[in-house]
Design a protein around this motif. Structure first.
Motif, mmCIF file in Angstrom:
data_model
loop_
_atom_site.group_PDB
_atom_site.id
_atom_site.type_symbol
_atom_site.label_atom_id
_atom_site.label_comp_id
_atom_site.label_asym_id
_atom_site.label_seq_id
_atom_site.Cartn_x
_atom_site.Cartn_y
_atom_site.Cartn_z
ATOM 1 N N ALA A 118 0.923 -1.301 0.103
ATOM 2 C CA ALA A 118 -0.029 0.149 0.064
ATOM 3 C C ALA A 118 0.999 1.257 0.096
ATOM 4 C CB ALA A 118 -1.037 0.007 1.412
ATOM 5 N N LEU A 119 1.985 1.213 0.517
ATOM 6 C CA LEU A 119 3.133 2.480 0.207
ATOM 7 C C LEU A 119 3.267 2.820 -1.382
ATOM 8 C CD1 LEU A 119 5.629 0.889 2.566
ATOM 9 C CD2 LEU A 119 4.265 2.764 3.114
ATOM 10 N N PRO A 120 3.836 3.911 -1.342
ATOM 11 C CA PRO A 120 4.024 4.695 -2.854
ATOM 12 C C PRO A 120 5.265 3.572 -3.230
ATOM 13 C CG PRO A 120 3.908 6.338 -1.099
ATOM 14 C CD PRO A 120 3.859 5.142 -0.420
ATOM 15 N N PRO A 121 5.147 3.558 -4.672
ATOM 16 C CA PRO A 121 6.122 2.841 -5.149
ATOM 17 C C PRO A 121 7.807 3.061 -4.884
ATOM 18 C CG PRO A 121 4.527 3.511 -6.923
ATOM 19 C CD PRO A 121 4.260 4.363 -5.695
ATOM 20 N N GLN A 180 8.116 1.260 -1.577
ATOM 21 C CA GLN A 180 8.222 -0.105 -1.773
ATOM 22 C C GLN A 180 9.538 -0.744 -2.270
ATOM 23 O OE1 GLN A 180 5.036 -1.911 -4.175
ATOM 24 N NE2 GLN A 180 3.638 -0.470 -3.429
ATOM 25 N N ILE A 181 10.138 -0.045 -3.074
ATOM 26 C CA ILE A 181 11.341 -0.436 -3.668
ATOM 27 C C ILE A 181 12.400 -0.260 -2.504
ATOM 28 C CG2 ILE A 181 13.401 0.266 -5.128
ATOM 29 C CD1 ILE A 181 11.121 1.237 -7.102
ATOM 30 N N VAL A 182 12.264 0.746 -1.845
ATOM 31 C CA VAL A 182 13.551 1.158 -0.803
ATOM 32 C C VAL A 182 13.186 -0.190 0.131
ATOM 33 C CG1 VAL A 182 14.321 2.358 1.108
ATOM 34 C CG2 VAL A 182 13.868 3.351 -1.369
ATOM 35 N N GLY A 238 8.234 -2.084 12.411
ATOM 36 C CA GLY A 238 8.462 -0.625 12.961
ATOM 37 C C GLY A 238 8.895 0.284 11.395
ATOM 38 N N LEU A 239 9.677 -0.384 10.667
ATOM 39 C CA LEU A 239 10.122 0.425 9.482
ATOM 40 C C LEU A 239 9.066 0.609 8.724
ATOM 41 C CD1 LEU A 239 12.459 1.246 7.616
ATOM 42 C CD2 LEU A 239 12.441 -1.099 6.501
ATOM 43 N N ARG A 287 6.613 13.162 2.111
ATOM 44 C CA ARG A 287 7.992 13.280 2.238
ATOM 45 C C ARG A 287 8.735 12.060 1.361
ATOM 46 N NH1 ARG A 287 10.749 13.818 7.600
ATOM 47 N NH2 ARG A 287 12.710 14.489 6.303
ATOM 48 N N LEU A 288 9.586 12.203 0.519
ATOM 49 C CA LEU A 288 10.163 11.229 -0.123
ATOM 50 C C LEU A 288 10.943 10.162 0.603
ATOM 51 C CD1 LEU A 288 11.893 13.376 -3.236
ATOM 52 C CD2 LEU A 288 9.591 12.241 -3.286
ATOM 53 N N VAL A 289 11.120 9.033 0.191
ATOM 54 C CA VAL A 289 11.751 8.022 1.116
ATOM 55 C C VAL A 289 13.186 8.418 1.554
ATOM 56 C CG1 VAL A 289 12.326 6.319 -0.964
ATOM 57 C CG2 VAL A 289 11.891 5.477 1.393
ATOM 58 N N LEU A 290 13.998 8.700 0.454
ATOM 59 C CA LEU A 290 15.150 9.169 0.643
ATOM 60 C C LEU A 290 15.460 10.349 1.681
ATOM 61 C CD1 LEU A 290 17.173 8.314 -2.738
ATOM 62 C CD2 LEU A 290 16.641 6.850 -0.661
ATOM 63 N N GLU A 291 14.543 11.143 1.697
ATOM 64 C CA GLU A 291 14.451 12.281 2.786
ATOM 65 C C GLU A 291 14.643 11.827 4.073
ATOM 66 O OE1 GLU A 291 11.434 15.424 2.159
ATOM 67 O OE2 GLU A 291 11.611 15.226 -0.149
ATOM 68 N N LEU A 292 13.772 10.533 4.276
ATOM 69 C CA LEU A 292 13.843 9.775 5.720
ATOM 70 C C LEU A 292 15.009 9.323 5.983
ATOM 71 C CD1 LEU A 292 10.148 8.420 5.474
ATOM 72 C CD2 LEU A 292 10.858 10.476 6.488
ATOM 73 N N ILE A 293 15.551 8.463 5.120
ATOM 74 C CA ILE A 293 16.498 7.607 5.412
ATOM 75 C C ILE A 293 17.952 7.985 4.816
ATOM 76 C CG2 ILE A 293 14.898 5.672 5.583
ATOM 77 C CD1 ILE A 293 16.774 4.572 2.829
ATOM 78 N N GLY A 294 18.124 8.853 4.016
ATOM 79 C CA GLY A 294 19.264 9.181 3.568
ATOM 80 C C GLY A 294 19.639 8.794 2.021
ATOM 81 N N GLU A 295 20.708 9.135 1.539
ATOM 82 C CA GLU A 295 21.057 8.502 0.116
ATOM 83 C C GLU A 295 21.650 7.129 0.287
ATOM 84 O OE1 GLU A 295 20.596 9.905 -2.847
ATOM 85 O OE2 GLU A 295 19.603 11.473 -1.962
ATOM 86 N N ASP A 296 22.366 6.794 1.336
ATOM 87 C CA ASP A 296 23.088 5.439 1.678
ATOM 88 C C ASP A 296 22.236 4.543 2.392
ATOM 89 O OD1 ASP A 296 24.671 3.489 2.176
ATOM 90 O OD2 ASP A 296 26.370 4.562 2.643
ATOM 91 N N VAL A 297 21.307 3.664 1.806
ATOM 92 C CA VAL A 297 20.421 2.697 2.380
ATOM 93 C C VAL A 297 21.217 1.855 3.232
ATOM 94 C CG1 VAL A 297 18.731 1.222 1.698
ATOM 95 C CG2 VAL A 297 18.873 2.949 0.428
ATOM 96 N N ALA A 298 22.282 1.302 2.831
ATOM 97 C CA ALA A 298 23.093 0.360 3.654
ATOM 98 C C ALA A 298 23.365 1.010 4.760
ATOM 99 C CB ALA A 298 24.262 -0.212 2.876
ATOM 100 N N ALA A 299 24.068 2.191 4.957
ATOM 101 C CA ALA A 299 24.432 2.878 6.020
ATOM 102 C C ALA A 299 23.064 2.845 7.004
ATOM 103 C CB ALA A 299 24.813 4.216 5.788
#
Length: 108
Positions: A22-25, A28-30, A54-55, A67-79
């Motif tokens: 149900a999340l935006p695309p 979902q990808i992230v 929780g995520l 908000r955009l997903v990368l605004e929440l978590i930052g550019e480095d998903v692994a970090a």
């Protein structure tokens, strides 16, 4: 683990994944990349469901606020992932501890 527990676990997982779907695309990808990362790294407490649940809560709140997903978590998903599980033992940690213990007891 009984059959009933397995069935209940599957129901919970399907409900969890329905929330993800149900999340935006972009969310979902992230989310799926984070999930794949956690399945590879193997935090021991992943099975209790709090981490991924929780995520999804966090992502739902971010999406609701526009908000955009990368605004929440930052550019480095692994970090971001590493930071989430920095205090959680992984299966690799458990394995290393067991081999160190085995080495000490056998002297090799």
């Amino acid at each position: 683990m009984s059959i009933r527990d397995i069935i209940e676990g599957k129901k919970q997982w399907r409900a969890h994944m329905a929330r993800v779907d149900a999340l935006p695309p972009d969310y979902q990808i992230v989310y799926k990349e984070i999930q794949r990362y956690f399945f590879k790294v193997g935090p021991v407490d992943l099975a209790d469901g709090n981490l991924l649940g929780g995520l999804v809560d966090f992502f739902e709140e971010g999406a609701a606020s526009g908000r955009l997903v990368l605004e929440l978590i930052g550019e480095d998903v692994a970090a971001f992932c590493d930071d989430l599980i920095k205090d959680s033992p992984t299966y690799a940690d458990v394995y290393q501890a067991s081999t160190k213990k085995k080495t000490r007891t056998t002297g090799k």
